[in-house]
Design a protein around this motif. Structure first.
Motif, PDB file in Angstrom:
ATOM      1  N   UNK A 170       0.837  -1.210   0.000  1.00 51.35           N
ATOM      2  CA  UNK A 170       0.000   0.000   0.000  1.00 51.35           C
ATOM      3  C   UNK A 170       0.866   1.252   0.000  1.00 51.35           C
ATOM      4  N   UNK A 171       1.844   1.300   0.884  1.00 48.11           N
ATOM      5  CA  UNK A 171       2.768   2.438   0.913  1.00 48.11           C
ATOM      6  C   UNK A 171       4.063   2.015   1.614  1.00 48.11           C
ATOM      7  N   UNK A 172       5.124   2.721   1.290  1.00 53.20           N
ATOM      8  CA  UNK A 172       6.433   2.435   1.901  1.00 53.20           C
ATOM      9  C   UNK A 172       7.278   3.695   1.832  1.00 53.20           C
ATOM     10  N   UNK A 173       8.163   3.834   2.804  1.00 51.75           N
ATOM     11  CA  UNK A 173       9.045   5.003   2.812  1.00 51.75           C
ATOM     12  C   UNK A 173       9.762   5.120   4.148  1.00 51.75           C
ATOM     13  N   UNK A 174      10.427   6.249   4.335  1.00 49.97           N
ATOM     14  CA  UNK A 174      11.134   6.427   5.605  1.00 49.97           C
ATOM     15  C   UNK A 174      12.037   7.642   5.586  1.00 49.97           C
ATOM     16  N   UNK A 175      12.764   7.797   6.688  1.00 47.91           N
ATOM     17  CA  UNK A 175      13.690   8.928   6.817  1.00 47.91           C
ATOM     18  C   UNK A 175      14.937   8.493   7.587  1.00 47.91           C
ATOM     19  N   UNK A 176      16.026   9.218   7.356  1.00 47.29           N
ATOM     20  CA  UNK A 176      17.248   9.125   8.172  1.00 47.29           C
ATOM     21  C   UNK A 176      17.649  10.555   8.508  1.00 47.29           C
ATOM     22  N   UNK A 177      17.806  10.828   9.789  1.00 53.10           N
ATOM     23  CA  UNK A 177      18.234  12.157  10.249  1.00 53.10           C
ATOM     24  C   UNK A 177      19.527  11.987  11.035  1.00 53.10           C
ATOM     25  N   UNK A 178      20.532  12.797  10.695  1.00 53.34           N
ATOM     26  CA  UNK A 178      21.839  12.683  11.346  1.00 53.34           C
ATOM     27  C   UNK A 178      22.286  14.049  11.862  1.00 53.34           C
ATOM     28  N   UNK A 179      22.884  14.051  13.050  1.00 50.39           N
ATOM     29  CA  UNK A 179      23.323  15.328  13.625  1.00 50.39           C
ATOM     30  C   UNK A 179      24.837  15.484  13.499  1.00 50.39           C
ATOM     31  N   UNK A 180      25.230  16.720  13.263  1.00 51.29           N
ATOM     32  CA  UNK A 180      26.644  17.033  13.116  1.00 51.29           C
ATOM     33  C   UNK A 180      27.290  17.223  14.503  1.00 51.29           C
ATOM     34  N   UNK A 181      28.611  17.056  14.608  1.00 53.13           N
ATOM     35  CA  UNK A 181      29.288  17.162  15.917  1.00 53.13           C
ATOM     36  C   UNK A 181      29.090  18.528  16.586  1.00 53.13           C
ATOM     37  N   UNK A 182      28.877  19.577  15.760  1.00 54.78           N
ATOM     38  CA  UNK A 182      28.786  20.937  16.313  1.00 54.78           C
ATOM     39  C   UNK A 182      27.338  21.355  16.613  1.00 54.78           C
ATOM     40  N   UNK A 183      26.420  20.404  16.710  1.00 60.54           N
ATOM     41  CA  UNK A 183      25.006  20.747  16.929  1.00 60.54           C
ATOM     42  C   UNK A 183      24.809  21.434  18.282  1.00 60.54           C
ATOM     43  N   UNK A 184      23.980  22.472  18.277  1.00 59.92           N
ATOM     44  CA  UNK A 184      23.683  23.204  19.520  1.00 59.92           C
ATOM     45  C   UNK A 184      22.706  22.396  20.369  1.00 59.92           C
ATOM     46  N   UNK A 185      22.815  22.550  21.655  1.00 58.07           N
ATOM     47  CA  UNK A 185      21.980  21.783  22.598  1.00 58.07           C
ATOM     48  C   UNK A 185      20.487  21.986  22.345  1.00 58.07           C
ATOM     49  N   UNK A 186      20.098  23.240  22.093  1.00 51.51           N
ATOM     50  CA  UNK A 186      18.664  23.522  21.921  1.00 51.51           C
ATOM     51  C   UNK A 186      18.118  22.895  20.626  1.00 51.51           C
TER      52      UNK A 186
END
Length: 293
Positions: A170-186
């Motif tokens: 019926x449907x298929x998909x997804x996501x990948x989210x990656x953070x960089x080393x310099x990401x701010x806490x907020x």
């Protein structure tokens, strides 16, 4: 909606993200391999992830392979992708049937406990190989763990495959989210909050979410820049010549035995199930070539 993939950055490049819609790709794999619903879901999730991971590679000739070997009845999965998000793959046991778990297809139960290998062939002397233990067998969790432990990149992987009553996709998909080393806490806190609020990737896909809309949920409250859009598909580059090379690899003795039986043989490509027939004469040519090597 045609299958396609988007690449994006968010919060001033502190986050990089990928999202894909992959219904056609997964349905093509289901038809090629005649997979059961739980096998379709397992292979579909890994194909979807493979497309995104393939698109992370830089060069046209780079190849990514993800192999899962498990103690469960499905036994294993293999998916290969290139940098253009073309993917192919197969299931060791495509017929596996399991009762649902919590109303969902039991992909974790089908895979059981085991290992995941990620092999990146980037044209160097040796390919890069990363190996991790399966965490849940649900594939998204396992890849999240792989990225954090093997590549030291904190990531979140969400994958979904939803089946119709007639066992088509019926449907298929997804996501990948990656953070960089310099990401701010907020920014990190906002991202973690967003991911916590996503209960189901399949629910979003069922509502018709595009890859862009998937990312807008995951990256809510952040400035998102879509950097690239590319088509993605199930694609196998096998041919009669390539399969002949595989026959050579089984050894001269076995080829001689096939010839002595005096019958045509049929060999199927693992990845797409296409059958190739070789006559006795063709086997003799293959044997001559093997002897010259």
């Amino acid at each position: 909606m045609k299958d396609y993939l988007v690449r994006a950055t968010a919060a001033g490049s502190q986050i990089r993200a990928f999202a894909v819609t992959s219904r056609e790709m997964v349905e093509t794999a289901r038809r090629h391999h005649n997979t059961s619903p739980v096998a379709t879901a397992a292979l579909g999730r890994l194909l979807t992830a493979g497309a995104m991971m393939g698109s992370m590679m830089k060069n046209d000739t780079d190849v990514l392979t993800v192999q899962i070997k498990g103690s469960g009845p499905i036994q294993g999965l293999t998916v290969t992708a290139d940098s253009h998000a073309n993917v192919k793959g197969y299931v060791e046991n495509p017929d596996v049937m399991l009762p649902p778990k919590n109303g969902k297809l039991d992909v974790g139960g089908a895979l059981g406990i085991g290992l995941m290998n990620v092999i990146k062939d980037m044209g160097l002397k040796e390919p890069y190989v990363g190996q991790t233990i399966l965490q849940t067998g649900e594939i998204g969790d396992d890849l999240t763990y792989y990225f954090a432990n093997s590549e030291q990149v904190p990531s979140s992987v969400g994958l979904g495959v939803l089946m119709e009553k007639d066992n088509t996709v019926k449907c298929a998909g997804g996501f990948i989210v990656q953070v960089m080393p310099f990401i701010e806490e907020k920014v990190l806190e906002q991202l973690e909050e967003n991911i916590k609020n996503i209960h189901s990737v399949t629910a979003m896909l069922e509502k018709g979410y595009t890859p862009e809309q998937l990312l807008s949920e995951v990256l809510k409250g952040m400035e998102v820049e879509i950097t690239d859009t590319m088509p993605t598909k199930f694609y196998c580059d096998c041919s009669k010549e390539k399969v002949a090379k595989a026959i050579i690899s089984i050894g001269k003795k076995d080829i001689e035995e096939m010839i002595s039986e005096g019958k045509d043989i049929e060999v199927k490509c693992h990845f797409c199930n296409t059958a190739y027939t070789y006559s006795v004469e063709e086997l003799k040519e293959i044997l001559q070539y093997a002897k010259r090597k």
